[in-house]
Write an enzyme that holds these catalytic residues in place. Sequence first.
Site, mmCIF file in Angstrom:
data_model
loop_
_atom_site.group_PDB
_atom_site.id
_atom_site.type_symbol
_atom_site.label_atom_id
_atom_site.label_comp_id
_atom_site.label_asym_id
_atom_site.label_seq_id
_atom_site.Cartn_x
_atom_site.Cartn_y
_atom_site.Cartn_z
ATOM 1 C CE LYS A 225 5.213 -25.089 -15.126
ATOM 2 N NZ LYS A 225 5.842 -23.825 -15.572
ATOM 3 C CG ASP A 243 2.661 -20.552 -12.062
ATOM 4 O OD1 ASP A 243 2.389 -20.372 -10.859
ATOM 5 O OD2 ASP A 243 2.112 -19.912 -12.980
#
Length: 389
Positions: A225, A243
């Site tokens: 991420k 997320d």
Amino acid sequence: MKSTAKRTSASGTPAKAPAKKTSASSAPAKATARKPTPATPTPAKKSAPAKKAAPAAVTPAKATSPKAASAKATPAKAASAKATPSKAAPTKITPAKPPRNESHTALVRRARRINRELGEVYPYAHPELDFENPFQLVVATVLSAQTTDLRVNQTTPALFGKYPTPEDLAAANPEEVEEILRPTGFFRAKTKSVIGLSKALRDDFGGEVPGRLEDLVKLPGVGRKTAFVVLGNAFGRPGITVDTHFQRLVRRWQWTDQTEPDKIEAAIGGLFPKSEWTMLSHHVIFHGRRICHARKPACGACPIAPLCPAYGEGETDPEKAQKLLKYEKGGFPGQRLNPPQSYLDAGGIPAPPLGAPAPGAVVPGASAPGAPVPASAGPAPGSPAREAG
């Protein structure tokens, strides 16, 4: 004599013919005289078309009566139609959930349409972490775990002011770094990560942040991420940022039923061209932070409600939903102290520095807006925020 008789009979025929003609010609006279009489054959012949035309004549009569009835009922229907937006508005815009056997092509079309709509709602979507270079972005992204981007943006000015380069942060005193990072929560673990990644950048990459996924994920505290945030926003290389907001929304929209970030990333990546991945992430995350909240989505104020299979999970009343909007959609400051100009042009308000009151905010216990914010405002030092971002 015979020939004479024949001639007489032949000549008699014309004599009879005029008589027939006379009778035939007299018929119109009789018919004319009997026109007002209902028993004459002429009206009877005309009545046949009348009988055929009768259904046509009756049909309008039948059609007229419902119209008349509907005309009488129109006020009631109109009244109910007027009452519909306030009472039955959710029913009108509630879409049917996609079928279980929805084809991949139909899913792709639906997903891309939602992204296009979000692009019109958030044309100014951007990463909500303040940064000036790849090093600042990778550090800020690591610090954003379990806290808000706002709190990170309020903390990093002091950090980068004292340690502007990887070499500086790599040689920093951990206790001093901990004190700076305390407001972000989990400050000891975060201090270890940012000092560790700074040492790796100094020792393995010549003090420069690498621009490849396989290199970024080797840095302490950097996962896929974080790596995609850096690649997409510092190097212009497409990536999907999975997320908490992204995970929640793509499942609500039934783009995928996966729960693991890696699998979500792969599933969503197959629905969009690679060139759209970075902005797709911004659109979805912006929408999740501003309207489609985790606990109580503002469904009644959602611009993509007609496209959302999960419509109705949150507040559907428009007025109540409007009060749930956050950041610029609710007229409040955003998360960046130094947002892009496009965001400011769209009416966005910069976030205040750490310890400063938000513009127009009323602090509990204060007599007027603009009063000093107590030090305890926001997440307690060392504790995780209720939701990242």
